[in-house]
Design a protein around this motif. Structure first.
Motif, PDB file in Angstrom:
ATOM      1  N   THR A   1     -25.255  19.720  -5.808  1.00 38.77           N
ATOM      2  CA  THR A   1     -25.042  18.842  -4.693  1.00 38.77           C
ATOM      3  C   THR A   1     -25.178  17.580  -4.886  1.00 38.77           C
ATOM      4  O   THR A   1     -26.604  17.156  -5.288  1.00 38.77           O
ATOM      5  CB  THR A   1     -25.957  19.422  -3.462  1.00 38.77           C
ATOM      6  N   VAL A   2     -24.332  16.579  -4.527  1.00 39.85           N
ATOM      7  CA  VAL A   2     -24.504  15.210  -4.443  1.00 39.85           C
ATOM      8  C   VAL A   2     -24.741  14.706  -3.176  1.00 39.85           C
ATOM      9  O   VAL A   2     -23.701  15.073  -2.172  1.00 39.85           O
ATOM     10  CB  VAL A   2     -23.370  14.610  -5.241  1.00 39.85           C
TER      11      VAL A   2
ATOM     12  N   VAL B   1     -20.670  18.039  -1.549  1.00 42.67           N
ATOM     13  CA  VAL B   1     -20.815  16.687  -1.367  1.00 42.67           C
ATOM     14  C   VAL B   1     -21.024  16.757   0.167  1.00 42.67           C
ATOM     15  O   VAL B   1     -20.438  16.908   1.103  1.00 42.67           O
ATOM     16  CB  VAL B   1     -19.434  16.143  -1.480  1.00 42.67           C
ATOM     17  N   LEU B   2     -22.297  16.045   0.142  1.00 43.12           N
ATOM     18  CA  LEU B   2     -22.947  15.568   1.524  1.00 43.12           C
ATOM     19  C   LEU B   2     -22.714  14.032   1.625  1.00 43.12           C
ATOM     20  O   LEU B   2     -22.912  13.278   0.691  1.00 43.12           O
ATOM     21  CB  LEU B   2     -24.486  15.898   1.682  1.00 43.12           C
ATOM     22  N   GLY B   3     -22.720  13.568   2.765  1.00 42.21           N
ATOM     23  CA  GLY B   3     -22.276  12.139   3.043  1.00 42.21           C
ATOM     24  C   GLY B   3     -23.097  11.611   4.273  1.00 42.21           C
ATOM     25  O   GLY B   3     -23.551  12.508   5.176  1.00 42.21           O
TER      26      GLY B   3
ATOM     27  N   SER C   1     -20.204   6.410  11.388  1.00 43.04           N
ATOM     28  CA  SER C   1     -19.348   7.541  12.289  1.00 43.04           C
ATOM     29  C   SER C   1     -19.569   8.837  11.793  1.00 43.04           C
ATOM     30  O   SER C   1     -20.077   9.241  10.776  1.00 43.04           O
ATOM     31  CB  SER C   1     -18.096   7.071  12.047  1.00 43.04           C
ATOM     32  N   THR C   2     -19.204   9.585  12.773  1.00 44.62           N
ATOM     33  CA  THR C   2     -19.113  11.163  12.683  1.00 44.62           C
ATOM     34  C   THR C   2     -17.808  11.591  11.728  1.00 44.62           C
ATOM     35  O   THR C   2     -17.890  13.023  11.543  1.00 44.62           O
ATOM     36  CB  THR C   2     -19.184  11.901  13.889  1.00 44.62           C
ATOM     37  N   GLU C   3     -16.855  11.017  11.488  1.00 45.28           N
ATOM     38  CA  GLU C   3     -15.711  11.173  10.864  1.00 45.28           C
ATOM     39  C   GLU C   3     -15.919  11.944   9.694  1.00 45.28           C
ATOM     40  O   GLU C   3     -16.838  11.304   8.749  1.00 45.28           O
ATOM     41  CB  GLU C   3     -14.775  10.126  10.711  1.00 45.28           C
ATOM     42  N   VAL C   4     -15.332  13.033   9.189  1.00 44.62           N
ATOM     43  CA  VAL C   4     -15.695  13.602   7.854  1.00 44.62           C
ATOM     44  C   VAL C   4     -14.559  13.425   6.960  1.00 44.62           C
ATOM     45  O   VAL C   4     -13.250  13.854   7.223  1.00 44.62           O
ATOM     46  CB  VAL C   4     -15.946  14.991   8.080  1.00 44.62           C
ATOM     47  N   PRO C   5     -14.683  12.550   6.221  1.00 49.58           N
ATOM     48  CA  PRO C   5     -13.419  12.269   5.044  1.00 49.58           C
ATOM     49  C   PRO C   5     -13.111  13.220   4.178  1.00 49.58           C
ATOM     50  O   PRO C   5     -13.833  14.367   3.865  1.00 49.58           O
ATOM     51  CB  PRO C   5     -13.985  10.997   4.208  1.00 49.58           C
TER      52      PRO C   5
ATOM     53  N   VAL D   1     -19.954  17.911   4.369  1.00 49.43           N
ATOM     54  CA  VAL D   1     -20.970  17.720   5.771  1.00 49.43           C
ATOM     55  C   VAL D   1     -21.224  16.145   5.672  1.00 49.43           C
ATOM     56  O   VAL D   1     -21.535  15.654   4.848  1.00 49.43           O
ATOM     57  CB  VAL D   1     -22.267  18.265   5.308  1.00 49.43           C
ATOM     58  N   VAL D   2     -21.220  15.660   6.948  1.00 44.65           N
ATOM     59  CA  VAL D   2     -21.601  14.032   7.384  1.00 44.65           C
ATOM     60  C   VAL D   2     -22.792  14.128   8.003  1.00 44.65           C
ATOM     61  O   VAL D   2     -22.828  14.766   9.123  1.00 44.65           O
ATOM     62  CB  VAL D   2     -20.008  13.434   7.844  1.00 44.65           C
ATOM     63  N   TYR D   3     -23.452  13.319   7.813  1.00 44.79           N
ATOM     64  CA  TYR D   3     -24.764  12.954   8.635  1.00 44.79           C
ATOM     65  C   TYR D   3     -24.296  11.477   9.336  1.00 44.79           C
ATOM     66  O   TYR D   3     -24.094  10.757   8.138  1.00 44.79           O
ATOM     67  CB  TYR D   3     -26.141  12.978   7.837  1.00 44.79           C
ATOM     68  N   SER D   4     -24.707  11.381  10.406  1.00 46.83           N
ATOM     69  CA  SER D   4     -24.235  10.062  11.150  1.00 46.83           C
ATOM     70  C   SER D   4     -25.293   9.404  11.735  1.00 46.83           C
ATOM     71  O   SER D   4     -26.045   9.754  12.358  1.00 46.83           O
ATOM     72  CB  SER D   4     -23.140  10.270  12.126  1.00 46.83           C
ATOM     73  N   SER D   5     -25.532   7.916  11.374  1.00 44.40           N
ATOM     74  CA  SER D   5     -26.379   7.167  12.026  1.00 44.40           C
ATOM     75  C   SER D   5     -25.957   6.908  13.344  1.00 44.40           C
ATOM     76  O   SER D   5     -27.147   6.826  14.309  1.00 44.40           O
ATOM     77  CB  SER D   5     -26.555   5.958  11.205  1.00 44.40           C
ATOM     78  N   ASP D   6     -24.713   6.767  13.672  1.00 43.53           N
ATOM     79  CA  ASP D   6     -24.602   6.762  14.975  1.00 43.53           C
ATOM     80  C   ASP D   6     -24.754   7.955  16.011  1.00 43.53           C
ATOM     81  O   ASP D   6     -25.032   7.869  17.205  1.00 43.53           O
ATOM     82  CB  ASP D   6     -23.026   6.497  15.409  1.00 43.53           C
ATOM     83  N   ARG D   7     -24.918   8.952  15.460  1.00 42.76           N
ATOM     84  CA  ARG D   7     -25.387  10.374  16.053  1.00 42.76           C
ATOM     85  C   ARG D   7     -26.943  10.467  15.942  1.00 42.76           C
ATOM     86  O   ARG D   7     -27.638  11.400  16.409  1.00 42.76           O
ATOM     87  CB  ARG D   7     -24.510  11.558  15.368  1.00 42.76           C
TER      88      ARG D   7
END
Length: 332
Positions: A146-147, A170-172, A176-180, A185-191
């Motif tokens: 996992t990166v 791949v974790l990011g 924003s909450t948008e998942v490229p 999985v995306v973790y969002s600072s806005d959230r």
């Protein structure tokens, strides 16, 4: 439609690209010069409404009374995103992404070098020693690991693409909450998501984030405590993204397995830094080999933003006050 009347260009260009840019700026009067030709710049800046720069925005550029748009043909504008620019309503854009494929390759080089312990293999080679140890035979490759990528801009997304070629998860982390594409999985600072789960899960933590007041020392003691003892930290962003003294202690005490570092809090890295003597640390001098078409890639952002300027919208890589970094920030 908003036209460009006078422009200053201080970036290095081939004659062909200079002529192409001149035509793109027509009917503007354009002054081309080198970044160190301060007398030429000082005279031109008195009347230009657009400045296309080779480097960061300095005090001389900001003397321009008519500036409406500044483009820096580079990435990492933590030194250019000045309060005065936004207070004056000047548009600030960059060529962030021009070197993303090379920077992603650089990150993968760090990952492979650390995973396969190339420093120890090179040491054994120099000693003419066959390094077929039990410890080395039990190392595991990158496949299936996992990166965690902190910053999913153009470089971060390119790292994600390459990581998927190694069948990695791949974790990011991003605003924003948008998942490229290529990110699981995306973790969002806005959230207001915590980095804890990402850091606890990651075998490789790769920093590709920009430096601003929110990302300064984003890896501090708490964050290193969350990481696996077997994990590697790789910094392709700015040195100040990491509390370097805390990272050194984490490396000394086995809280992480190693690091690949291209940037540092003080550059060049001082001779007395303990990082020089750590066998599990790979150091590169804030230099990545160029892409063969880097100049053209950088200029593509300029051409897109010339059109956006004329239309009054659609800027690429436009910065805002959220991108500002103040060096006197004290982490609470």
């Amino acid at each position: 439609m908003q036209e460009i009347y006078n422009a200053l260009v201080t970036t290095y260009l081939t004659p062909e690209n200079e002529e192409k840019l001149r035509k793109a700026l027509e009917p503007a009067e354009v002054v081309f010069c080198k970044p160190n030709e301060t007398e030429v710049i000082a005279e031109a800046i008195k009347k230009v409404d657009v400045a296309i720069l080779n480097s960061d925005v300095d005090d001389l550029i900001l003397t321009g009374p008519n500036l409406r748009w500044i483009h820096c043909c580079r990435a990492g504008l933590d030194k250019s995103a000045k309060p005065e620019i936004f207070e004056r309503g000047i548009i600030l854009t960059s060529s962030s992404g021009r070197s993303a494929p090379a920077l992603a390759e650089h990150a993968m080089m760090f990952m492979l070098t650390l995973t396969y312990d190339i420093p120890q293999l090179m040491k054994a080679k120099a000693e003419r020693r066959w390094a077929a140890t039990r410890e080395y035979s039990f190392k595991t490759g990158m496949y299936g690991k996992t990166v965690g990528i902190l910053g999913l801009g153009k470089t971060g997304c390119e790292v994600a693409r390459l990581a998927k070629m190694f069948d990695m998860k791949v974790l990011g982390w991003r605003r924003s909450t948008e998942v490229p594409e290529n990110v699981d999985v995306v973790y969002s600072s806005d959230r207001q998501d915590s980095l804890q789960t990402l850091l606890e899960s990651s075998d490789y933590v790769i920093l590709c984030a920009e430096l601003n007041d929110d990302t300064w020392h984003m890896l501090d003691k708490k964050e290193f405590d969350w990481m696996k003892p077997s994990s590697f930290v790789i910094n392709m962003g700015r040195g100040e993204l990491i509390d370097e003294s805390v990272m050194i202690e984490a490396l000394k005490h086995g809280k992480i397995a190693g690091a690949g570092l291209d940037t540092f809090e003080v550059e060049p890295l001082p001779n007395e830094s303990p990082l020089w003597d750590m066998e599990n640390v790979i150091i590169t001098p804030h230099i990545t080999p160029r892409l063969p078409d880097r100049e053209e890639r950088a200029m593509e952002y300029v051409y897109q933003n010339i059109e956006a300027y004329r239309k009054g919208s659609g800027f690429v890589n436009r910065l805002s006050q959220r991108n500002m970094y103040t060096k006197n920030k004290v982490k609470g």
